[in-house]
Design an enzyme around this catalytic site. Structure first.
Site, PDB file in Angstrom:
ATOM      1  N   LYS A  35       0.830  -1.151  -0.031  1.00  0.00           N
ATOM      2  CA  LYS A  35       0.086   0.098  -0.005  1.00  0.00           C
ATOM      3  C   LYS A  35       0.779   1.294   0.052  1.00  0.00           C
ATOM      4  CE  LYS A  35      -0.459  -0.311   4.935  1.00  0.00           C
ATOM      5  NZ  LYS A  35      -1.230  -0.799   6.058  1.00  0.00           N
ATOM      6  N   TYR A 254      16.343  29.188   9.953  1.00  0.00           N
ATOM      7  CA  TYR A 254      15.416  29.975  10.409  1.00  0.00           C
ATOM      8  C   TYR A 254      15.267  30.061  11.888  1.00  0.00           C
ATOM      9  CZ  TYR A 254      13.062  29.944   5.694  1.00  0.00           C
ATOM     10  OH  TYR A 254      12.984  30.252   4.577  1.00  0.00           O
TER      11      TYR A 254
END
Ligand SMILES: *Cc1c(COP(=O)(O)O)cnc(C)c1O
Length: 373
Positions: A35, A254
């Site tokens: 899957k 950041y």
């Protein structure tokens, strides 16, 4: 110019891991779980490398049809079943097996004109996600047995805690509920995910359903795949695309959450959270550069992250970097980021190119697959 980030997919590791699953469950048939685009590894080459599995399991109808169109003749099981009568028609057309887990699906099957459907009745033995309650079981079996559209009935359940090292009381409870519910119903059974395939022979039964272990990672947070002789299939790599020399007090990235407490040399790697690297990985998370251990510093940004090269002054720009995989278990990165390897693997975005290794194995096996048609 192309960004240097790549996910290498080693098909020989897939076939190796399949053989390990066979060693753990020698008497069971293996339904390889593919899957979520084969847990991020890419559907068709993964299925080709796993062609010696006895069946495949996934949730996505389109992917299942894609497997059929590619020539796979294996049983293919849809783990959530179907969502409409139109989908039921596609199951028949492509000979797909299906889970039945609720009354809505049962109702769609009643009076349906199809033939030869292979059904897996899912029983909720305690996970409380999908499945019929044990009290419903005999009525459901009765209804499906008398339905001419259904040619084969199998039984399944799913364990909530097979990966828990300490608490296996719940696992045993679920197993007991399953056995009491089915009684002497003589139908094939499928219970075990990777964790139960590795740890609980009592749950092997007719079909095991390993997923994660086939990709070389461990379902147990206490171990990595190598403890079970599994080999990582995916190795996420990139390169250093810039190098900076920091003074004490300079920041990286950041928010300036990382500040150099001494002169430092840092490398900027072309890999960020838009490439599937977890943004929550903290300063200190392991990274390999030129096969030597380094560490992440500062916040991961969308397209880049920074690593510490202070102790590796000889590492030049363009040096190869491993984010996870060979030499650096994905489990370790997942743990550092507060998640599990499943999430990192299957979240690999399409902008990361897959580079398939050992495709010659694939060709051999594709031949096996096509010959058995
Ligand atoms: C995903 C899934 C599996 C495979 O689980 P792993 O932990 O990856 O081995 C097995 N069965 C069902 C029903 C699943 O949804």
């Amino acid at each position: 110019m192309q960004r240097p980030i790549k996910a290498y997919i080693d098909l020989s590791a897939l076939t190796h891991n399949l053989s390990i699953a066979r060693q753990y469950a020698p008497k069971a048939k293996i339904m390889a779980v593919i899957k979520a685009n084969a847990y991020g590894h890419g559907l068709l080459h993964t299925a080709n490398a796993l062609v010696k599995a006895d069946g495949f399991a996934l949730l996505e109808l389109e992917a299942a049809i894609c497997l059929r169109n590619a020539g796979f003749q294996h049983p293919i099981l849809l783990l959530e079943g179907f969502f409409s009568t139109q989908e039921l028609a596609l199951l028949e057309k492509h000979k797909l097996s299906t889970v039945i887990h609720n009354d809505e699906q049962l109702a769609m099957l009643t009076g349906c004109k199809h033939r030869e459907l292979s059904i897996f009745i899912k029983i909720n033995t305690g996970m409380n996600r999908l499945g019929f309650a044990p009290q419903q079981f005999s009525a459901v079996v009765e209804q499906l047995s008398s339905n001419p559209a259904v040619s084969q009935i199998s039984l399944m359940t799913h364990f909530a805690t097979a990966d828990g090292i300490t608490n296996n009381a719940r696992f045993r409870d679920q197993l007991q509920v399953f056995d009491q519910t089915i009684g002497s119903t003589p139908m094939p059974c499928s219970l075990a995910n990777s964790a139960a395939t590795i740890r609980y022979p009592s749950a092997h039964r007719d079909w095991v359903r390993p997923g994660l272990m086939l990709y070389g990672a461990s379902p147990f947070t206490t171990h990595t795949g190598t403890s079970f002789n599994l080999k990582p299939v995916m190795t996420l790599t990139s390169k250093i695309i810039a190098i900076h020399h920091l003074k004490q007090g300079d920041i990286v990235g950041y928010s300036g959450s990382f500040q150099a407490d001494k002169p430092m040399r840092i490398g900027i790697v072309a890999c960020g959270y838009a490439d599937g690297y977890p943004r929550h990985a903290p300063t200190g998370t392991a990274v390999l550069v030129n096969n030597q251990k380094s560490r992440l510093v500062g916040k991961v940004s969308m397209d880049m992250l920074a690593i510490d090269l202070t102790e590796l002054p000889e590492i030049p720009i363009n040096s190869p970097v491993t984010l996870w995989g060979n030499g650096l278990p994905v489990e370790e990165i997942a743990r550092a980021a507060g998640t599990i390897s499943y999430e990192l693997l299957c979240a690999l975005p399409t902008r990361v190119e897959l580079d398939i290794l050992n495709e010659d194995i694939q060709d051999d096996f594709t031949r096996v697959c096509l010959e058995s048609k």
